[in-house]
Design a protein around this motif. Sequence first.
Motif, PDB file in Angstrom:
ATOM      1  N   VAL A  93       0.826  -1.201   0.000  1.00  0.00           N
ATOM      2  CA  VAL A  93       0.000   0.000   0.000  1.00  0.00           C
ATOM      3  C   VAL A  93       0.863   1.256   0.000  1.00  0.00           C
ATOM      4  N   TRP A  94       2.026   1.204   0.657  1.00  0.00           N
ATOM      5  CA  TRP A  94       2.872   2.386   0.760  1.00  0.00           C
ATOM      6  C   TRP A  94       3.487   2.789  -0.576  1.00  0.00           C
ATOM      7  N   THR A  96       1.988   3.130  -3.346  1.00  0.00           N
ATOM      8  CA  THR A  96       1.075   4.115  -3.934  1.00  0.00           C
ATOM      9  C   THR A  96       0.755   5.239  -2.956  1.00  0.00           C
ATOM     10  N   SER A  97       0.646   4.900  -1.679  1.00  0.00           N
ATOM     11  CA  SER A  97       0.267   5.912  -0.689  1.00  0.00           C
ATOM     12  C   SER A  97       1.363   6.943  -0.470  1.00  0.00           C
ATOM     13  N   LEU A 101       0.696  10.765  -0.568  1.00  0.00           N
ATOM     14  CA  LEU A 101       0.955  11.549   0.641  1.00  0.00           C
ATOM     15  C   LEU A 101       1.732  12.815   0.299  1.00  0.00           C
ATOM     16  N   VAL A 262      -2.958  11.349   5.986  1.00  0.00           N
ATOM     17  CA  VAL A 262      -2.650  10.283   5.029  1.00  0.00           C
ATOM     18  C   VAL A 262      -1.966   9.113   5.721  1.00  0.00           C
ATOM     19  N   THR A 266      -3.468   5.405   5.689  1.00  0.00           N
ATOM     20  CA  THR A 266      -2.685   4.354   5.053  1.00  0.00           C
ATOM     21  C   THR A 266      -2.467   3.158   5.973  1.00  0.00           C
ATOM     22  N   VAL A 457      -5.791   8.707  -2.030  1.00  0.00           N
ATOM     23  CA  VAL A 457      -5.437   8.025  -0.790  1.00  0.00           C
ATOM     24  C   VAL A 457      -6.636   7.264  -0.254  1.00  0.00           C
ATOM     25  N   TRP A 458      -7.788   7.907  -0.295  1.00  0.00           N
ATOM     26  CA  TRP A 458      -9.008   7.246   0.195  1.00  0.00           C
ATOM     27  C   TRP A 458      -9.370   6.043  -0.677  1.00  0.00           C
ATOM     28  N   ILE A 460      -7.291   4.048  -2.240  1.00  0.00           N
ATOM     29  CA  ILE A 460      -6.399   2.957  -1.857  1.00  0.00           C
ATOM     30  C   ILE A 460      -6.752   2.436  -0.472  1.00  0.00           C
ATOM     31  N   THR A 461      -7.015   3.372   0.452  1.00  0.00           N
ATOM     32  CA  THR A 461      -7.304   2.980   1.832  1.00  0.00           C
ATOM     33  C   THR A 461      -8.582   2.174   1.924  1.00  0.00           C
TER      34      THR A 461
END
Length: 575
Positions: A93-94, A96-97, A101, A262, A266, A457-458, A460-461
Motif C-alpha cells: 500500500v505504501w 502508492t500511498s 501523501l 494520510v 494508510t 489516498v481514500w 487505496i485505503t
Amino acid sequence: MSLEKDPATKSLTDVRSMDGRPSNSASQSTTRIQSAENVNPSGPPPPDAKRGFFFIMVLVSLCISLFLSALELTSVPVALPTITDQLHGTDFVWVTSAYALAATSLIPAMGGLAEIFGRKFSTLLSLALFAVGSAVCGAAHNMNMLIAGRAVQGAGGGGIQALSMIILSDLVSLKERGTYNGLLGLVWSVATAIGPLIGGAFAKSGNWRWLFYLNLPLTGVVAFIVVTCLKLKTPRSTFREKMGRIDWIGNIIITGSASSAVLGLTTGGVTHPWTSAQTLVPLIIGFVGMFCFAIYEFNIPKEPIMPFLLVSNRTSISGYMQTFLVPIVVLSVLFWEPTYYQACFDASPIRAGVLLLPVSASIGFFIIISGASVAITKIYRPQLWFGWITLIISAGVISTLKWDTPIPKAIGLPFLIAIGGGIVFPNALFPVLAPLPVSENAHALALFSFFRSFASVWCITIGSTILNNQLGKKLSPEILSNFPGGASGVFSSIPIIAMLPTEAQIQVKVAFAEATSVIWETMAGIAGLGFLISLIMKGLPLHTGVDDRWGVEEQEKAKQAALEAEKEAVVVSST
C-alpha cells in the motif's frame, strides 16, 4: 487591461499588481462580499492576438505532463504485485500511498509558489522533483528505497498536476476549457490504454524498473519546452520580497496535517487496527490540523494559500466535494480490477492490462465527448448528473462479478465506469471555477488538485482495508499460512496462487472475488453521495475572460504594439 476595471471582480478579491501587493481599495472591498454567486466573476477578455507557436508548445508540454501522470497511474498498479514480490516486501500500500501523501501535502504550497515566483519556476521545480523521485524508484533495491522514491516523485507529480491546470487557465477562458479538456482527454485515453500494457510487459519481463526510468527522458522534454517556450509573465519583485510573501505558517500547518491524515488512512486496517493509537492519533491530528488550517487561512494571512472566497458559495463547495468523491470511484477500477483479473483468472500482469483495455482506452473518449458538450452548450449540470447516475449503476453491476464469471462479462461491465468517469472526472472543474473571479484561478485549482490527490489516498485505503478484512474473514488459517504476512500478504503473493492445490486456489479466488464485490458495493454508495451533492450546485455562466496578470508574453507584446499603432494613427489623423 487591469482587473481593477471590473467592479464585480474587484468586490470579490484583492486586486494585485505583478509585484504581488494587494491594492488598498480592493482589500477594503472584500469586506462587502455577500456571495460569489451573485456577481459576474469574469475577468477581462483574452487577447485578440492569434495563438501562435509558444502557445502550441506550452500546450504540448501540458499534454506530455498529463501523459506522464496517466501512465504512472495505470502502469504501476498492474506491476505492483510483481514489484512487491521481487523486493520481498508486504507493505504494498505504501508504494502508492507515499506518492499520494507527498502530492497531497505539497499541492497547496505549489499553488502559492506559482502566485509568488511565477509559473515557470514552480513548474521546473516540480519537474525536477518528479525526475529525481523516478530515478530513485528505478534504482530501488528494497521496499524502503522504493517508497522514499515514490514520496519524492509524488511531491513533483502533485505540483505538475496542479500547475498544468493553472497554466491552462492562464491561457484559455473557462468558456473554452471544455474543448481543451477534450484534447487533454485524448492524451489521457492513449496513456491509460497503453499504461497497463507497458506495466504488465515490464513486470512480466522483470524490467519493472523501466516504468520509472521512462519518466526521465519525457520529463526532460517537458523541462526543455518550459524553459524555451513558457513565455508567461513573471512577478517583478526581489527574491527577498517573494520569500516574505510566502504563507509559511499556513504551508507548515497544511503539510503536517495532510501528512498526518494520510499516514493514519494508510496504516488503518492494514498495519494497525482502526481503533489503535497508531491509527487514531495521526488521523485526529490530521483532521484537526486541517480545520485549524482553514480557520487560520480565512482570518490571518495577508496572502493566504486558501482564501475564504474559494468556499464562500454552495456551487464551488459542491464542485470541490464532487472532485473529491469521483476519483475514489474511478481510480478503483484502474487499481483493483487488474488485481481481480490476476487473482481470479490467473492473468499475467500484461494480460490484466489487456483485459482492462476497454476501460482505460475509452475513458478518454468520454472526456472528449463531455468536454465538447460543455463547450457547445455552455452548461455543465446535466452532464454531471448523468455521469453520477451512470457511476452508481456501473459500480452496482461490477459488484456482481464472481470468480468464475465469463471473461467477456468480466471485462465488459467495468467499461461502464469509463462512461460516468469520463463525464464527471474532468467536468467537476466547472462548478468550482464558475462562481469565482479569474484572479483566484491559481488558488482554486491548487485546492482542486489537493482534493483530487487526497481522494486517491481514500481510494487505496478503502479498497485495501476491505480487501484485507474480507480475505482475513473468508480464508482459513491453513490457507493464510501459505502467504507471508497473513491476509495483507495475499496481495503481494498473487503470482503464486496458481501454484496452490486446486481446492486452495478456488478458495482464494472466491475470497478475492467476494472482497472486490464489497469494494464495488461501497463505491456505489460513494457515487450515490456524489449525485446528491451535485444537486446543490447552481448552473452559472462560464467565464469568457482570463486573468491578465498572466499570459503569453508574445500576446502581451502584440497587444502593446497594437495600442502604440493606434495611438500613432490618432496623432496622424489629428494633424
